[in-house]
Motif scaffolding. Structure first.
Motif, PDB file in Angstrom:
ATOM      1  N   PHE A  69      -6.678  -9.991  -7.004  1.00  0.00           N
ATOM      2  CA  PHE A  69      -5.542 -10.511  -6.200  1.00  0.00           C
ATOM      3  C   PHE A  69      -4.819  -9.490  -5.657  1.00  0.00           C
ATOM      4  N   LEU A  70      -4.876  -8.394  -6.675  1.00  0.00           N
ATOM      5  CA  LEU A  70      -3.707  -7.154  -6.142  1.00  0.00           C
ATOM      6  C   LEU A  70      -4.551  -6.336  -5.140  1.00  0.00           C
ATOM      7  N   ILE A  71      -6.022  -6.215  -5.255  1.00  0.00           N
ATOM      8  CA  ILE A  71      -6.626  -5.570  -4.410  1.00  0.00           C
ATOM      9  C   ILE A  71      -6.765  -6.226  -3.007  1.00  0.00           C
ATOM     10  N   LEU A  72      -6.657  -7.539  -2.776  1.00  0.00           N
ATOM     11  CA  LEU A  72      -6.559  -8.599  -1.863  1.00  0.00           C
ATOM     12  C   LEU A  72      -5.142  -8.052  -1.327  1.00  0.00           C
ATOM     13  N   GLY A  73      -4.161  -7.939  -1.781  1.00  0.00           N
ATOM     14  CA  GLY A  73      -2.756  -7.679  -1.382  1.00  0.00           C
ATOM     15  C   GLY A  73      -2.818  -6.364  -0.843  1.00  0.00           C
ATOM     16  N   VAL A  74      -3.347  -5.475  -1.304  1.00  0.00           N
ATOM     17  CA  VAL A  74      -3.241  -4.020  -0.699  1.00  0.00           C
ATOM     18  C   VAL A  74      -4.362  -4.154   0.599  1.00  0.00           C
ATOM     19  N   PRO A  82      -3.639  12.262 -12.974  1.00  0.00           N
ATOM     20  CA  PRO A  82      -4.384  12.893 -11.869  1.00  0.00           C
ATOM     21  C   PRO A  82      -5.608  12.002 -11.489  1.00  0.00           C
ATOM     22  N   GLU A  83      -6.208  11.244 -12.141  1.00  0.00           N
ATOM     23  CA  GLU A  83      -7.221  10.253 -11.724  1.00  0.00           C
ATOM     24  C   GLU A  83      -6.942   9.213 -10.712  1.00  0.00           C
ATOM     25  N   SER A  84      -5.426   8.692 -11.095  1.00  0.00           N
ATOM     26  CA  SER A  84      -5.120   7.568 -10.169  1.00  0.00           C
ATOM     27  C   SER A  84      -3.700   7.935  -9.564  1.00  0.00           C
ATOM     28  N   ILE A  85      -3.561   9.168  -9.401  1.00  0.00           N
ATOM     29  CA  ILE A  85      -1.973   9.311  -8.777  1.00  0.00           C
ATOM     30  C   ILE A  85      -1.914   8.990  -7.429  1.00  0.00           C
ATOM     31  N   ASP A  86      -3.088   8.835  -6.592  1.00  0.00           N
ATOM     32  CA  ASP A  86      -2.938   8.619  -5.095  1.00  0.00           C
ATOM     33  C   ASP A  86      -2.765   7.028  -5.100  1.00  0.00           C
ATOM     34  N   ASP A  87      -2.861   6.190  -6.061  1.00  0.00           N
ATOM     35  CA  ASP A  87      -2.885   4.937  -6.111  1.00  0.00           C
ATOM     36  C   ASP A  87      -2.923   4.247  -7.310  1.00  0.00           C
ATOM     37  N   TYR A 141       0.833  -1.263   0.125  1.00  0.00           N
ATOM     38  CA  TYR A 141       0.027  -0.183   0.136  1.00  0.00           C
ATOM     39  C   TYR A 141       0.791   1.312  -0.014  1.00  0.00           C
ATOM     40  N   SER A 142       2.056   1.111   0.898  1.00  0.00           N
ATOM     41  CA  SER A 142       2.634   2.446   0.910  1.00  0.00           C
ATOM     42  C   SER A 142       3.467   2.787  -0.487  1.00  0.00           C
ATOM     43  N   LEU A 143       3.943   2.135  -1.199  1.00  0.00           N
ATOM     44  CA  LEU A 143       4.535   2.226  -2.622  1.00  0.00           C
ATOM     45  C   LEU A 143       3.374   2.537  -3.343  1.00  0.00           C
ATOM     46  N   ALA A 144       1.958   2.038  -3.375  1.00  0.00           N
ATOM     47  CA  ALA A 144       1.199   2.306  -4.387  1.00  0.00           C
ATOM     48  C   ALA A 144       0.540   3.892  -3.956  1.00  0.00           C
ATOM     49  N   ALA A 145       0.531   4.040  -2.900  1.00  0.00           N
ATOM     50  CA  ALA A 145       0.054   5.445  -2.687  1.00  0.00           C
ATOM     51  C   ALA A 145       1.131   6.553  -2.560  1.00  0.00           C
ATOM     52  N   THR A 146       2.356   6.325  -2.976  1.00  0.00           N
ATOM     53  CA  THR A 146       3.402   7.048  -2.875  1.00  0.00           C
ATOM     54  C   THR A 146       4.112   7.561  -4.212  1.00  0.00           C
ATOM     55  N   LEU A 147       4.147   6.484  -5.140  1.00  0.00           N
ATOM     56  CA  LEU A 147       4.983   6.370  -6.252  1.00  0.00           C
ATOM     57  C   LEU A 147       4.482   7.682  -7.203  1.00  0.00           C
ATOM     58  N   GLY A 148       3.294   7.682  -7.392  1.00  0.00           N
ATOM     59  CA  GLY A 148       2.676   8.705  -8.278  1.00  0.00           C
ATOM     60  C   GLY A 148       3.100  10.187  -7.943  1.00  0.00           C
ATOM     61  N   TYR A 149       3.079  10.402  -6.352  1.00  0.00           N
ATOM     62  CA  TYR A 149       3.345  11.800  -6.213  1.00  0.00           C
ATOM     63  C   TYR A 149       4.961  11.836  -6.140  1.00  0.00           C
ATOM     64  N   VAL A 150       5.639  11.011  -5.930  1.00  0.00           N
ATOM     65  CA  VAL A 150       7.262  10.979  -6.248  1.00  0.00           C
ATOM     66  C   VAL A 150       7.680  11.189  -7.686  1.00  0.00           C
ATOM     67  N   ILE A 151       7.034  10.515  -8.476  1.00  0.00           N
ATOM     68  CA  ILE A 151       7.173  10.906  -9.799  1.00  0.00           C
ATOM     69  C   ILE A 151       6.889  12.261 -10.335  1.00  0.00           C
ATOM     70  N   LEU A 152       5.587  12.688  -9.609  1.00  0.00           N
ATOM     71  CA  LEU A 152       5.378  13.908 -10.152  1.00  0.00           C
ATOM     72  C   LEU A 152       6.410  15.001  -9.543  1.00  0.00           C
ATOM     73  N   GLU A 205      -8.552   2.867   7.511  1.00  0.00           N
ATOM     74  CA  GLU A 205      -9.439   3.338   6.419  1.00  0.00           C
ATOM     75  C   GLU A 205      -9.310   2.429   5.070  1.00  0.00           C
ATOM     76  N   ILE A 206      -8.116   2.161   4.712  1.00  0.00           N
ATOM     77  CA  ILE A 206      -7.546   1.388   3.485  1.00  0.00           C
ATOM     78  C   ILE A 206      -8.312   0.156   3.546  1.00  0.00           C
ATOM     79  N   THR A 207      -8.061  -0.487   4.705  1.00  0.00           N
ATOM     80  CA  THR A 207      -8.594  -2.044   5.124  1.00  0.00           C
ATOM     81  C   THR A 207     -10.017  -1.994   4.586  1.00  0.00           C
ATOM     82  N   GLY A 208     -10.657  -0.939   5.394  1.00  0.00           N
ATOM     83  CA  GLY A 208     -12.091  -1.076   5.168  1.00  0.00           C
ATOM     84  C   GLY A 208     -12.744  -0.606   3.882  1.00  0.00           C
TER      85      GLY A 208
END
Length: 506
Positions: free
Chosen positions: A311-316, A290-295, A43-54, A124-127
């Motif tokens: 399966f990826l959703i399960l992983g997150v 911008p539609e998916s930069i936060d994940d 989750y940490s990488l999914a939520a951060t990668l877009g902003y780092v690249i930006l 919140e992410i888990t829910g």
């Protein structure tokens, strides 16, 4: 429940028995898994990668390498201090022994504050991802349902933490296995499709991605490093479980360094192959869309996994759930240690008679996190988002305190050998300076109203919440200082440089 007296913290400061935790419950593997789980790597990488690249464009992999450096230096400080004093109070105990009761108390408070804030996030992410996994987008978009579901998960993980670290270890083994498999498969599929040309936006690998000379903006680089710095946060959980670990003087430190090494490989490797596949565009799969930069993984998951995208959703979801449970552990043990040394009410030192866990501290931690999350959610999603952003201030603060505590505590041994000079002096000092800079720079950035989602008192909401939470610690410390029972701690009688540490039998 029965009260465990944990020895008698006498007026002379000598404590003669251990804390009564379940010694020897964790090995190197289990300790490393718990350290990894606390970071929620997927989750940490999914939520951060877009902003780092930006912020830095193609130099994102370089950022993840640079951001790990102060964490490695801080981990060395943890390792050295833990060898000398394997106390579950970690920063609280080490800060007190090095600099005195005020620094130690605030260090312990910073650990608790950061944990409560991040619990609101991963809860919140888990829910949310629970309902996405079930294919119910309507419920995933419904705030009331998401908050209620998150509260249930947080309560469940609090209960598991109360049962004991061994059950938690077995659960984390399963959750981490699914999470790592999902990350590796995601990376492998991204590389495969980047090479087969199925995405017109794919680009070729370039070693210049690791070249600092290619950076075009120093402010953008610092912003990206600050973002990346805190996705490594959480490895220190295994240090807080030192009294429940086999070979408590060595195993936790090794597990912490192993956790960071694994995270470096995962973050750098996955970011490289994702960049190769998706490219840097702001449409479609592009990583600055911008539609998916936060994940960024949410969009790419469907393209790479096809019908197996669940399966990826399960992983997150499991990534966030596992972090929920492991984040509770260090704070509960930190407050247990604070109570032992009279820095908190004795109630925090009570252990469950069967499971040998700090049941009161664990329960209070879970309840506090739930209340904080619900209140912030009721106020507004923007306030909740700013409160999570501000967590970085508390993290940088207690990591810096630990790093400097290592240098100061061992100052008399630095000339004994080259190893001591580097491992106890130079490298921890550099880590403390880097993390201190991260604290100051983050605070400066958060002051701006443009940095936050909200404006409070005419300045950025993240600054008000982050700095306000730390200042609240001074207020609570002052209130406790006025109580007669606390004077033994603030006089330096119950815990000082010469106080024997409650080391479990090895």
């Amino acid at each position: 429940m029965t009260k465990h007296t944990l020895g008698n913290a006498t007026e002379t400061g000598h404590i003669h028995v251990g804390k009564g935790l379940n010694a020897g419950a964790l090995g190197v593997v289990g300790s490393t898994v718990i350290g990894l789980a606390s970071t929620a790597p997927l989750y940490s990488l999914a939520a951060t990668l877009g902003y780092v690249i930006l912020a830095v464009g193609a130099q994102a992999p370089l950022v993840f390498v640079v951001a790990c450096v102060p964490m490695i230096f801080a981990a060395l400080a943890y390792q050295e201090l833990n060898r000398e004093m394997p106390d579950c109070g970690t920063t609280f105990v080490w800060g007190t022994k090095a600099f005195g009761p005020v620094t130690g108390w605030i260090g312990g408070w910073a650990v608790a504050v950061s944990a409560i804030m991040v619990l609101a996030n991963v809860g919140e992410i888990t829910g949310k991802y629970f309902w996405l996994l079930l294919g119910n987008q309507e419920f995933a978009d419904n705030r009331v349902i998401v908050v209620a579901t998150s509260v249930v998960f947080m309560a469940l993980m609090t209960f598991i933490s109360t049962i004991g670290v061994q059950m938690g270890e077995r659960l984390q083994m399963v959750l981490m296995t699914v999470q790592i498999v999902a990350m590796v498969l995601f990376g492998a599929l991204a590389l495969w499709h980047a090479l087969d040309g199925s995405n017109p936006g794919s680009i070729a690998f370039d070693w210049q991605w690791f070249n600092p000379a290619q950076l075009t903006s120093w402010s953008g680089f610092i912003e990206a490093v600050l973002l990346a710095l805190f996705i490594y946060w959480g490895w220190d959980t295994c240090l807080a479980l030192n009294e429940e670990t086999k070979n408590p003087r060595k195993t936790p430190g090794r597990a912490a360094l192993s956790s960071i090494a694994i995270l470096i490989v995962l973050y750098v490797g996955i970011s490289v192959v994702v960049m190769m596949f998706a490219g840097f565009g702001d449409t479609g799969f592009g990583l600055t869309n911008p539609e998916s930069i936060d994940d960024v993984f949410s969009v790419l998951g469907g393209a790479l996994f096809g019908p197996w995208g669940w399966f990826l959703i399960l992983g997150v979801m499991l990534s966030a759930a596992s972090s929920t449970q492991t984040t509770i552990l260090p704070t509960a043990r930190g407050t247990l240690s604070m109570a032992v040394y009279r820095a908190l009410p004795a109630k925090f030192a009570e252990l469950h008679p069967r499971f040998k866990t700090p049941w009161f501290s664990t329960t209070l931690m879970g309840v506090t996190a739930i209340v904080y999350y619900v209140v912030m959610s009721i106020i507004s999603e923007d306030v909740l988002a700013d409160s999570l952003t501000s967590m970085g201030l508390a993290v940088a603060l207690y990591y810096a305190i630990t790093s400097f505590a290592c240098v100061w505590y061992f100052r008399g041994t630095l000339r004994d050998s080259a190893r001591n000079l580097w491992m106890r002096g130079i490298l921890p000092a550099l880590g403390g300076l880097m993390l201190g800079y991260a604290f100051v720079q983050s605070a400066i950035d958060m002051w701006s109203v443009d940095y936050s989602y909200t404006v409070l008192l005419g300045i950025g909401g993240a600054f008000v919440i982050g700095v306000g939470a730390i200042l609240l610690g001074f207020v609570l410390m002052g209130i406790w200082w006025l109580r007669p029972n606390s004077r033994v701690f603030f006089r330096g009688d119950s815990l000082n440089r010469d106080t024997p540490v409650l080391v479990p039998d090895e």
